[in-house]
Design an enzyme around this catalytic site. Structure first.
Site, PDB file in Angstrom:
ATOM      1  N   ASP A  44      21.780 -75.559   6.455  1.00  0.00           N
ATOM      2  CA  ASP A  44      20.362 -75.947   6.433  1.00  0.00           C
ATOM      3  C   ASP A  44      20.184 -77.308   7.112  1.00  0.00           C
ATOM      4  O   ASP A  44      19.057 -77.804   7.261  1.00  0.00           O
ATOM      5  CB  ASP A  44      19.776 -75.917   5.013  1.00  0.00           C
ATOM      6  CG  ASP A  44      20.493 -76.823   4.044  1.00  0.00           C
ATOM      7  OD1 ASP A  44      21.459 -77.498   4.453  1.00  0.00           O
ATOM      8  OD2 ASP A  44      20.095 -76.872   2.856  1.00  0.00           O
ATOM      9  N   SER A  45      21.290 -77.893   7.593  1.00  0.00           N
ATOM     10  CA  SER A  45      21.218 -79.069   8.476  1.00  0.00           C
ATOM     11  C   SER A  45      20.481 -78.682   9.762  1.00  0.00           C
ATOM     12  O   SER A  45      20.140 -79.541  10.575  1.00  0.00           O
ATOM     13  CB  SER A  45      22.621 -79.593   8.794  1.00  0.00           C
ATOM     14  OG  SER A  45      23.484 -78.536   9.162  1.00  0.00           O
ATOM     15  N   GLU A 115      24.181 -75.174  -3.012  1.00  0.00           N
ATOM     16  CA  GLU A 115      24.463 -76.535  -3.465  1.00  0.00           C
ATOM     17  C   GLU A 115      24.366 -76.606  -4.992  1.00  0.00           C
ATOM     18  O   GLU A 115      23.569 -75.891  -5.606  1.00  0.00           O
ATOM     19  CB  GLU A 115      23.463 -77.521  -2.843  1.00  0.00           C
ATOM     20  CG  GLU A 115      23.668 -77.669  -1.346  1.00  0.00           C
ATOM     21  CD  GLU A 115      22.770 -78.726  -0.725  1.00  0.00           C
ATOM     22  OE1 GLU A 115      22.113 -79.491  -1.450  1.00  0.00           O
ATOM     23  OE2 GLU A 115      22.737 -78.770   0.514  1.00  0.00           O
ATOM     24  N   GLU A 182      31.450 -82.749  -0.429  1.00  0.00           N
ATOM     25  CA  GLU A 182      30.791 -83.638   0.548  1.00  0.00           C
ATOM     26  C   GLU A 182      30.727 -85.060   0.013  1.00  0.00           C
ATOM     27  O   GLU A 182      30.229 -85.297  -1.097  1.00  0.00           O
ATOM     28  CB  GLU A 182      29.369 -83.111   0.866  1.00  0.00           C
ATOM     29  CG  GLU A 182      28.649 -84.028   1.858  1.00  0.00           C
ATOM     30  CD  GLU A 182      27.408 -83.421   2.506  1.00  0.00           C
ATOM     31  OE1 GLU A 182      27.132 -82.219   2.303  1.00  0.00           O
ATOM     32  OE2 GLU A 182      26.720 -84.165   3.230  1.00  0.00           O
TER      33      GLU A 182
HETATM   34  O1  KIV Z   1      23.977 -77.790   6.093  1.00  0.00           O
HETATM   35  C1  KIV Z   1      25.101 -78.218   6.390  1.00  0.00           C
HETATM   36  O2  KIV Z   1      25.387 -78.537   7.549  1.00  0.00           O
HETATM   37  C2  KIV Z   1      26.082 -78.377   5.333  1.00  0.00           C
HETATM   38  C3  KIV Z   1      27.369 -79.060   5.687  1.00  0.00           C
HETATM   39  C4  KIV Z   1      27.162 -80.517   5.710  1.00  0.00           C
HETATM   40  C5  KIV Z   1      28.467 -78.675   4.783  1.00  0.00           C
HETATM   41  O3  KIV Z   1      25.849 -77.983   4.231  1.00  0.00           O
END
Ligand code: KIV
Length: 278
Positions: A44-45, A115, A182
């Site tokens: 979701d980044s 998460e 993380e």
């Molecule tokens: O959304 C993402 O890129 C992540 C990574 C940082 C593990 O959850």
């Protein structure tokens, strides 16, 4: 090479290091797969590095499914994991199962990532019971960063580190096949890694985890709004792309592009016929 399965990822623990990168579109997913990376995370980044938003909480199921489909179209080998977006799994366990199923059935993903949040164990258990592989994510969890006091390393004192260890063990117990750690101190990641039988994948968690993950735009130098300490930039693609774009602009402005090589021709006699007929 054959498609990597969840069982393969679990089986590599203690045998070799695991690699994971994010991808959000067809061309980069194709390259990640070609490079032999074990797992591709449709993170979701996406919100930050592709869509220019400020928070991962700003993407939902529509955007995540759209990008997950582009990624799975490109992948032949890697295990594809989709991040479940904010509010797609926190509200009701059955919504969580239904949304997780969409990533598998509609987008062709192999697993989902969730998460940590208060009801995480109950929700993870339900999704696993529905036959869907789940990757956990503890430590710095960006979707609930406000509750963690901002983008800070987690588990820096004995009490909070103990909580992380308890979360990790509980997630393994409810059936996660792997766990992202993380932004936690390297020694805490080591303790967790040694106590779990499932692989840990670190991001800002030091060298002792079973594998590593990076956001691909950070790794390739395609995102410069901020760069966390844990990011290693392997190439500055932004600079390379910028040079190419400036070269293109110059070529067009100076009539150097398109040249003969990039143009189509027609026989002179056809031109003559055409002009005579006009
Ligand atoms: O959304 C993402 O890129 C992540 C990574 C940082 C593990 O959850």
């Amino acid at each position: 090479m054959a498609k990597i399965k969840v069982a393969d990822i679990k089986g590599y623990k203690g045998k070799r290091k695991l690699t994971m990168l994010t991808a959000y579109d067809y061309p980069l997913a194709k390259l990640v797969d070609k490079a032999g990376i074990d797992m591709v995370l449709v993170g979701d980044s996406l919100a930050n590095v592709v869509l220019g938003l400020n928070s991962t909480t700003e993407v939902g199921m529509v955007q995540m499914l759209h990008h997950a489909k582009a990624v799975t179209r490109a992948i032949e080998q890697a295990l594809v994991i989709a991040d479940m977006p904010f509010e797609s799994y926190q509200k009701h366990p059955q919504d969580a199962v239904d949304n997780a199923k969409r990533f598998i059935d509609e987008a062709g993903c192999d697993a989902v990532k969730l998460e940590w949040f208060e009801q995480c164990l109950q929700v993870t258990e339900k999704i696993v019971e529905a036959g869907i592989a789940v990757m956990g994510h503890i430590g710095l969890t960006p979707q609930t960063v406000d509750k963690l006091g901002g983008f800070k390393v987690q588990g820096k004192d004995a009490e909070s580190a103990k909580k992380l260890i308890q979360q990790a063990l509980a997630l393994e117990k409810v059936g996660c096949f792997s766990l992202v750690l993380e932004c936690v101190p390297d020694k805490i990641a080591q303790i967790i890694t040694e106590r779990l039988s499932i692989p840990t994948i670190g991001i800002g968690a030091g060298p002792y985890t079973d594998g590593q993950v990076l956001v691909i735009h950070d790794c390739l130098g395609l995102f410069d709004r901020y760069r966390p300490k844990f990011v290693k930039q392997y190439v500055n693609l932004s600079a390379i792309i910028l040079d190419a774009l400036k070269q293109y602009k110059q070529d067009v402005e100076k009539s150097l592009f398109p040249d003969k090589e990039h143009s189509f021709t027609i026989k002179e006699e056809e031109i003559k016929k055409l002009l005579d007929s006009l």
